[in-house]
Design a protein around this motif. Sequence first.
Motif, PDB file in Angstrom:
ATOM      1  N   LYS A   1       5.494  42.780 -18.837  1.00  0.00           N
ATOM      2  CA  LYS A   1       4.109  43.250 -18.887  1.00  0.00           C
ATOM      3  C   LYS A   1       3.922  44.375 -19.894  1.00  0.00           C
ATOM      4  O   LYS A   1       2.851  44.518 -20.499  1.00  0.00           O
ATOM      5  N   SER A   2       4.952  45.183 -20.084  1.00  0.00           N
ATOM      6  CA  SER A   2       4.849  46.316 -21.004  1.00  0.00           C
ATOM      7  C   SER A   2       4.629  45.874 -22.447  1.00  0.00           C
ATOM      8  O   SER A   2       4.161  46.663 -23.280  1.00  0.00           O
ATOM      9  N   GLU A   3       4.935  44.611 -22.763  1.00  0.00           N
ATOM     10  CA  GLU A   3       4.729  44.113 -24.119  1.00  0.00           C
ATOM     11  C   GLU A   3       3.265  43.849 -24.433  1.00  0.00           C
ATOM     12  O   GLU A   3       2.898  43.622 -25.588  1.00  0.00           O
ATOM     13  N   ALA A   4       2.410  43.874 -23.403  1.00  0.00           N
ATOM     14  CA  ALA A   4       0.999  43.542 -23.594  1.00  0.00           C
ATOM     15  C   ALA A   4       0.272  44.561 -24.462  1.00  0.00           C
ATOM     16  O   ALA A   4      -0.685  44.221 -25.160  1.00  0.00           O
ATOM     17  N   ALA A   5       0.697  45.814 -24.422  1.00  0.00           N
ATOM     18  CA  ALA A   5      -0.034  46.877 -25.106  1.00  0.00           C
ATOM     19  C   ALA A   5       0.030  46.702 -26.615  1.00  0.00           C
ATOM     20  O   ALA A   5       1.102  46.597 -27.205  1.00  0.00           O
ATOM     21  N   VAL A   6      -1.145  46.672 -27.249  1.00  0.00           N
ATOM     22  CA  VAL A   6      -1.231  46.470 -28.700  1.00  0.00           C
ATOM     23  C   VAL A   6      -0.888  47.766 -29.435  1.00  0.00           C
ATOM     24  O   VAL A   6      -1.347  48.856 -29.065  1.00  0.00           O
ATOM     25  N   ASN A   7      -0.097  47.636 -30.477  1.00  0.00           N
ATOM     26  CA  ASN A   7       0.166  48.741 -31.394  1.00  0.00           C
ATOM     27  C   ASN A   7      -0.622  48.457 -32.672  1.00  0.00           C
ATOM     28  O   ASN A   7      -0.225  47.606 -33.474  1.00  0.00           O
ATOM     29  N   TRP A   8      -1.729  49.137 -32.851  1.00  0.00           N
ATOM     30  CA  TRP A   8      -2.623  48.838 -33.969  1.00  0.00           C
ATOM     31  C   TRP A   8      -2.029  49.213 -35.317  1.00  0.00           C
ATOM     32  O   TRP A   8      -2.571  48.809 -36.366  1.00  0.00           O
ATOM     33  N   THR A   9      -0.931  49.973 -35.338  1.00  0.00           N
ATOM     34  CA  THR A   9      -0.286  50.265 -36.616  1.00  0.00           C
ATOM     35  C   THR A   9       0.507  49.067 -37.137  1.00  0.00           C
ATOM     36  O   THR A   9       0.908  49.049 -38.292  1.00  0.00           O
TER      37      THR A   9
END
Length: 329
Positions: free
Chosen positions: A218-226
Amino acid sequence: MSQPLRVIFAGTPEFAAAALAQILAAGHTVPLVLTQPDRPAGRGMKLHASAVKQLAVEHGIPVEQPLSLRLDGKYPDDAAAAQAAMVAAKADVMVVAAYGLILPQWTLDAPRLGCLNIHASLLPRWRGAAPIHRAIEAGDAQTGVVIMQMDAGLDTGDMLLTEVLDIAPDDTTASLHDRLADMGGALVVRALADAQAGKLQPRKQPAAGVTYAHKIEKSEAAVNWTDSAQTIGRRVRAFNPFPAASAQLGVDVIKLWHATVENTAHHQPAGAVLSADAHGVRVACGQGVLCVTELQRAGGKRLNAADFLRGFPIAVGQCFEPHSTHQGS
């Protein structure tokens, strides 16, 4: 068809149920199904049977749901009961598809023709738990299904049949899963026919090109906009339907279900909203722009951009957290 085979089937989700349905439709006898124990799901967290169990019950097939198959492990009584059921089934072969338990050697040796596994990748690429997700995330142009003679390793057995499938630019894990599930069912029926005729031709997996499809967290869901828009766009597709890519805008966590990639130069910080209208929410990335066309607030429904913005306006210049650290829900 010559004399139908007696097939023990081990599997859990929809991918496996599609294969079981095709095995039954082909006229084979399934005297036993192994599947994961019922799990709590939904808002009420009531126990739900797996897709495979539901299909087995519909067809009156006996079901075993051991917590483990290790006779010397934490649940030896479960394993012993499953072993007794497998012996009583007098199976010719066992077919395994997305079962979710490690199979000890005694299970591999039990049927006279061993265990055939349906794996949704072009082995040896993407051995492991999440081959469909990882193929999309990596930007692979093709994937497929391999029917494999199982051994004690992690997806290391000899290959029996292979079929290739192109990954479309807009494929999500959900859409690709359905095509691969149908392909896997048809291919394992072919493998069973070859087994009946004594025509199976095992091929060793190549030593080169091994990659591992680690379980999706689940932790992979967060988008890194960089990251680049290309990278984020692939993850949006790979994480649909689970765990769903998500980004934080102020105090709100928003799931991103569909998006398109624009290789457009900009001079805004990563995460900045460049425009927000019926065509989508365009967000600056480390390279390029991601145009999000389907979104969802916590507790809300999945909506296209126009409907979403009517209930949750987003202004040009607002900024998503560039390095989101929230957990997917």
